[in-house]
Design a protein around this motif. Structure first.
Motif, PDB file in Angstrom:
ATOM      1  N   SER A   1      17.790  22.937  40.944  1.00  0.00           N
ATOM      2  CA  SER A   1      17.638  21.655  40.239  1.00  0.00           C
ATOM      3  C   SER A   1      17.338  20.528  41.223  1.00  0.00           C
ATOM      4  O   SER A   1      16.518  19.644  40.949  1.00  0.00           O
ATOM      5  CB  SER A   1      18.917  21.320  39.469  1.00  0.00           C
ATOM      6  OG  SER A   1      19.199  22.296  38.487  1.00  0.00           O
ATOM      7  N   PHE A   2      17.994  20.562  42.366  1.00  0.00           N
ATOM      8  CA  PHE A   2      17.796  19.577  43.430  1.00  0.00           C
ATOM      9  C   PHE A   2      16.320  19.562  43.839  1.00  0.00           C
ATOM     10  O   PHE A   2      15.712  18.495  44.001  1.00  0.00           O
ATOM     11  CB  PHE A   2      18.707  19.970  44.599  1.00  0.00           C
ATOM     12  CG  PHE A   2      18.895  18.974  45.708  1.00  0.00           C
ATOM     13  CD1 PHE A   2      18.151  17.806  45.812  1.00  0.00           C
ATOM     14  CD2 PHE A   2      19.850  19.216  46.691  1.00  0.00           C
ATOM     15  CE1 PHE A   2      18.347  16.914  46.863  1.00  0.00           C
ATOM     16  CE2 PHE A   2      20.054  18.339  47.744  1.00  0.00           C
ATOM     17  CZ  PHE A   2      19.298  17.185  47.833  1.00  0.00           C
ATOM     18  N   ARG A   3      15.706  20.732  43.974  1.00  0.00           N
ATOM     19  CA  ARG A   3      14.281  20.810  44.338  1.00  0.00           C
ATOM     20  C   ARG A   3      13.422  20.027  43.353  1.00  0.00           C
ATOM     21  O   ARG A   3      12.531  19.268  43.740  1.00  0.00           O
ATOM     22  CB  ARG A   3      13.803  22.263  44.316  1.00  0.00           C
ATOM     23  CG  ARG A   3      14.432  23.187  45.308  1.00  0.00           C
ATOM     24  CD  ARG A   3      14.058  24.634  44.995  1.00  0.00           C
ATOM     25  NE  ARG A   3      14.996  25.567  45.600  1.00  0.00           N
ATOM     26  CZ  ARG A   3      15.212  26.800  45.172  1.00  0.00           C
ATOM     27  NH1 ARG A   3      14.552  27.262  44.120  1.00  0.00           N
ATOM     28  NH2 ARG A   3      16.081  27.576  45.792  1.00  0.00           N
ATOM     29  N   VAL A   4      13.683  20.244  42.068  1.00  0.00           N
ATOM     30  CA  VAL A   4      12.859  19.608  41.038  1.00  0.00           C
ATOM     31  C   VAL A   4      13.109  18.106  40.999  1.00  0.00           C
ATOM     32  O   VAL A   4      12.170  17.318  40.812  1.00  0.00           O
ATOM     33  CB  VAL A   4      13.104  20.260  39.665  1.00  0.00           C
ATOM     34  CG1 VAL A   4      12.339  19.518  38.567  1.00  0.00           C
ATOM     35  CG2 VAL A   4      12.673  21.729  39.696  1.00  0.00           C
ATOM     36  N   ARG A   5      14.355  17.695  41.201  1.00  0.00           N
ATOM     37  CA  ARG A   5      14.642  16.256  41.228  1.00  0.00           C
ATOM     38  C   ARG A   5      13.871  15.574  42.357  1.00  0.00           C
ATOM     39  O   ARG A   5      13.329  14.474  42.176  1.00  0.00           O
ATOM     40  CB  ARG A   5      16.154  16.019  41.396  1.00  0.00           C
ATOM     41  CG  ARG A   5      16.993  16.489  40.222  1.00  0.00           C
ATOM     42  CD  ARG A   5      18.403  15.915  40.267  1.00  0.00           C
ATOM     43  NE  ARG A   5      19.155  16.257  41.459  1.00  0.00           N
ATOM     44  CZ  ARG A   5      20.046  17.235  41.550  1.00  0.00           C
ATOM     45  NH1 ARG A   5      20.269  18.045  40.502  1.00  0.00           N
ATOM     46  NH2 ARG A   5      20.715  17.446  42.677  1.00  0.00           N
ATOM     47  N   ILE A   6      13.810  16.213  43.518  1.00  0.00           N
ATOM     48  CA  ILE A   6      13.042  15.650  44.629  1.00  0.00           C
ATOM     49  C   ILE A   6      11.580  15.488  44.224  1.00  0.00           C
ATOM     50  O   ILE A   6      10.969  14.435  44.450  1.00  0.00           O
ATOM     51  CB  ILE A   6      13.138  16.546  45.882  1.00  0.00           C
ATOM     52  CG1 ILE A   6      14.561  16.558  46.437  1.00  0.00           C
ATOM     53  CG2 ILE A   6      12.164  16.057  46.964  1.00  0.00           C
ATOM     54  CD1 ILE A   6      14.798  17.652  47.472  1.00  0.00           C
ATOM     55  N   ALA A   7      11.008  16.530  43.634  1.00  0.00           N
ATOM     56  CA  ALA A   7       9.589  16.489  43.256  1.00  0.00           C
ATOM     57  C   ALA A   7       9.316  15.393  42.244  1.00  0.00           C
ATOM     58  O   ALA A   7       8.339  14.637  42.364  1.00  0.00           O
ATOM     59  CB  ALA A   7       9.170  17.850  42.698  1.00  0.00           C
ATOM     60  N   LEU A   8      10.153  15.280  41.226  1.00  0.00           N
ATOM     61  CA  LEU A   8       9.992  14.232  40.219  1.00  0.00           C
ATOM     62  C   LEU A   8      10.068  12.844  40.862  1.00  0.00           C
ATOM     63  O   LEU A   8       9.237  11.966  40.575  1.00  0.00           O
ATOM     64  CB  LEU A   8      11.069  14.368  39.139  1.00  0.00           C
ATOM     65  CG  LEU A   8      10.901  15.526  38.150  1.00  0.00           C
ATOM     66  CD1 LEU A   8      12.218  15.833  37.448  1.00  0.00           C
ATOM     67  CD2 LEU A   8       9.818  15.214  37.126  1.00  0.00           C
ATOM     68  N   ASN A   9      11.038  12.668  41.732  1.00  0.00           N
ATOM     69  CA  ASN A   9      11.193  11.369  42.401  1.00  0.00           C
ATOM     70  C   ASN A   9       9.996  11.055  43.292  1.00  0.00           C
ATOM     71  O   ASN A   9       9.490   9.929  43.301  1.00  0.00           O
ATOM     72  CB  ASN A   9      12.465  11.365  43.251  1.00  0.00           C
ATOM     73  CG  ASN A   9      13.741  11.404  42.434  1.00  0.00           C
ATOM     74  OD1 ASN A   9      13.716  11.219  41.223  1.00  0.00           O
ATOM     75  ND2 ASN A   9      14.859  11.657  43.091  1.00  0.00           N
ATOM     76  N   HIS A  10       9.556  12.047  44.052  1.00  0.00           N
ATOM     77  CA  HIS A  10       8.459  11.817  44.994  1.00  0.00           C
ATOM     78  C   HIS A  10       7.173  11.437  44.262  1.00  0.00           C
ATOM     79  O   HIS A  10       6.401  10.603  44.740  1.00  0.00           O
ATOM     80  CB  HIS A  10       8.233  13.062  45.842  1.00  0.00           C
ATOM     81  CG  HIS A  10       7.192  12.876  46.900  1.00  0.00           C
ATOM     82  ND1 HIS A  10       7.344  11.998  47.956  1.00  0.00           N
ATOM     83  CD2 HIS A  10       5.962  13.442  47.066  1.00  0.00           C
ATOM     84  CE1 HIS A  10       6.265  12.037  48.724  1.00  0.00           C
ATOM     85  NE2 HIS A  10       5.412  12.896  48.204  1.00  0.00           N
ATOM     86  N   LYS A  11       6.970  12.026  43.092  1.00  0.00           N
ATOM     87  CA  LYS A  11       5.769  11.707  42.316  1.00  0.00           C
ATOM     88  C   LYS A  11       5.951  10.474  41.436  1.00  0.00           C
ATOM     89  O   LYS A  11       5.028  10.077  40.730  1.00  0.00           O
ATOM     90  CB  LYS A  11       5.366  12.929  41.473  1.00  0.00           C
ATOM     91  CG  LYS A  11       4.878  14.091  42.339  1.00  0.00           C
ATOM     92  CD  LYS A  11       4.401  15.280  41.508  1.00  0.00           C
ATOM     93  CE  LYS A  11       3.044  15.037  40.891  1.00  0.00           C
ATOM     94  NZ  LYS A  11       1.951  15.012  41.894  1.00  0.00           N
ATOM     95  N   GLY A  12       7.150   9.890  41.474  1.00  0.00           N
ATOM     96  CA  GLY A  12       7.397   8.662  40.711  1.00  0.00           C
ATOM     97  C   GLY A  12       7.456   8.897  39.220  1.00  0.00           C
ATOM     98  O   GLY A  12       7.130   7.992  38.436  1.00  0.00           O
ATOM     99  N   LEU A  13       7.929  10.064  38.801  1.00  0.00           N
ATOM    100  CA  LEU A  13       7.981  10.414  37.385  1.00  0.00           C
ATOM    101  C   LEU A  13       9.368  10.120  36.816  1.00  0.00           C
ATOM    102  O   LEU A  13      10.380  10.518  37.393  1.00  0.00           O
ATOM    103  CB  LEU A  13       7.635  11.888  37.187  1.00  0.00           C
ATOM    104  CG  LEU A  13       6.226  12.294  37.639  1.00  0.00           C
ATOM    105  CD1 LEU A  13       6.060  13.809  37.601  1.00  0.00           C
ATOM    106  CD2 LEU A  13       5.169  11.625  36.761  1.00  0.00           C
ATOM    107  N   LYS A  14       9.402   9.455  35.677  1.00  0.00           N
ATOM    108  CA  LYS A  14      10.657   9.126  35.021  1.00  0.00           C
ATOM    109  C   LYS A  14      11.111  10.294  34.162  1.00  0.00           C
ATOM    110  O   LYS A  14      10.298  10.954  33.507  1.00  0.00           O
ATOM    111  CB  LYS A  14      10.511   7.871  34.156  1.00  0.00           C
ATOM    112  CG  LYS A  14      10.037   6.643  34.932  1.00  0.00           C
ATOM    113  CD  LYS A  14      11.038   6.233  36.001  1.00  0.00           C
ATOM    114  CE  LYS A  14      10.591   4.964  36.727  1.00  0.00           C
ATOM    115  NZ  LYS A  14      11.520   4.613  37.829  1.00  0.00           N
TER     116      LYS A  14
END
Length: 212
Positions: free
Chosen positions: A12-25
Motif C-alpha cells: 500500500s505504501f508503494r501505491v501511496r508514493i506513486a499517487l502522491n508523486h503524480k499529484g493524484l487526489k
C-alpha cells in the motif's frame, strides 16, 4: 479514486508514493490486516483476493501494487514512473520485482503467521527468518545497482520511478525489524534521497489516517 490500504502495508505504501508523486487526489479507506478486515465478506466481495492495496478508479477496481502503479503511469498525467527506453524500463521493473517478488512474499504477514504456527517459531525465530530474507534481497538490490550503474540520486538516474516506490517501503520494514543495513550503502543513500521528497514523506505509515 479510492485506495483501500493499511498503514503498515508496504505494498500500500508503494501505491501511496506513486499517487502522491503524480499529484493524484484519492480517498483513503483503511483495511486492518491484524484485525482480519481484509478477510471479511464485505471486503472480499469487493476484492476476492483479500489483499491490500486495491484502487477504485472510474468505477473499476485495480489490484496488485505494481499493476496499479503502472496503470496510474499509463492513464494519468504527472511525472512518469517508468523511463521511456525499453531497456531502462526493464531495469526499473527488475529492481522493483526484487522487492515485490523476492523479498515481500517471504516476509509478509501471511507468511510470518504460517511459519510461526506450522514450525512452532517464537517471535525471535520469526524475526530471524525475516532478517535472513532481507539480507538476501538487499544484496540482490545492491548488486543490481553496482552491475547496471544506472543509478544517480534514485534507482534510475535522478528520476523517481517504480523502483523507488518499492525500495523505500522495504527499507522501512527492514528498519522496523532491526536488520543490519550497513552492507547496502547505495540502497540506503537512495532511500535517504527519496525521504527528502514530499511524496515519500506524506506516504509513510505514521502519516496515514488509520495509523495506530
Amino acid at each position: 479514486m479510492k485506495l483501500y490500504t493499511f498503514f503498515r502495508s508496504s505494498a500500500s505504501f508503494r501505491v501511496r508514493i506513486a499517487l502522491n508523486h503524480k499529484g493524484l487526489k484519492y480517498e483513503s479507506a483503511g483495511v486492518s490486516l491484524p484485525k482480519g478486515e481484509h478477510l471479511e465478506s464485505d471486503y472480499k466481495s469487493l476484492n476476492p483476493q483479500g489483499l491490500v492495496p486495491a484502487l477504485e478508479d472510474g468505477g473499476r477496481l485495480l489490484t496488485q501494487s505494481l499493476a496499479i502503479i503502472e496503470y496510474l503511469d499509463e492513464v494519468h498525467p504527472g511525472p512518469k514512473l517508468l523511463p521511456p527506453a525499453p531497456l531502462d524500463r526493464a531495469y526499473v521493473r527488475a529492481f522493483s520485482q526484487i522487492v515485490a517478488c523476492e523479498i515481500h512474499p517471504l516476509n509478509n504477514l501471511r507468511t510470518r503467521k504460517y511459519i510461526s504456527k506450522t514450525y512452532k517459531l517464537d517471535e525471535e525465530g520469526v524475526n530471524s527468518w525475516y532478517r535472513h530474507w532481507i539480507a538476501e534481497g538487499f544484496a540482490m538490490m545492491e548488486g543490481l545497482l553496482a552491475q547496471e550503474r544506472k543509478h544517480g540520486k534514485h534507482v534510475f538516474r535522478d528520476q523517481v520511478t517504480l523502483a523507488d516506490c518499492c525500495l523505500v517501503p522495504q527499507v522501512f520494514n527492514a528498519i522496523l525489524y532491526k536488520c543490519d543495513l550497513a552492507p547496502y550503502p547505495t540502497v540506503m543513500r537512495i532511500h535517504e534521497a527519496c525521504m527528502k521528497l514530499d511524496a515519500f514523506i506524506q506516504a509513510q505509515p505514521a502519516k496515514q489516517v488509520d495509523a495506530v
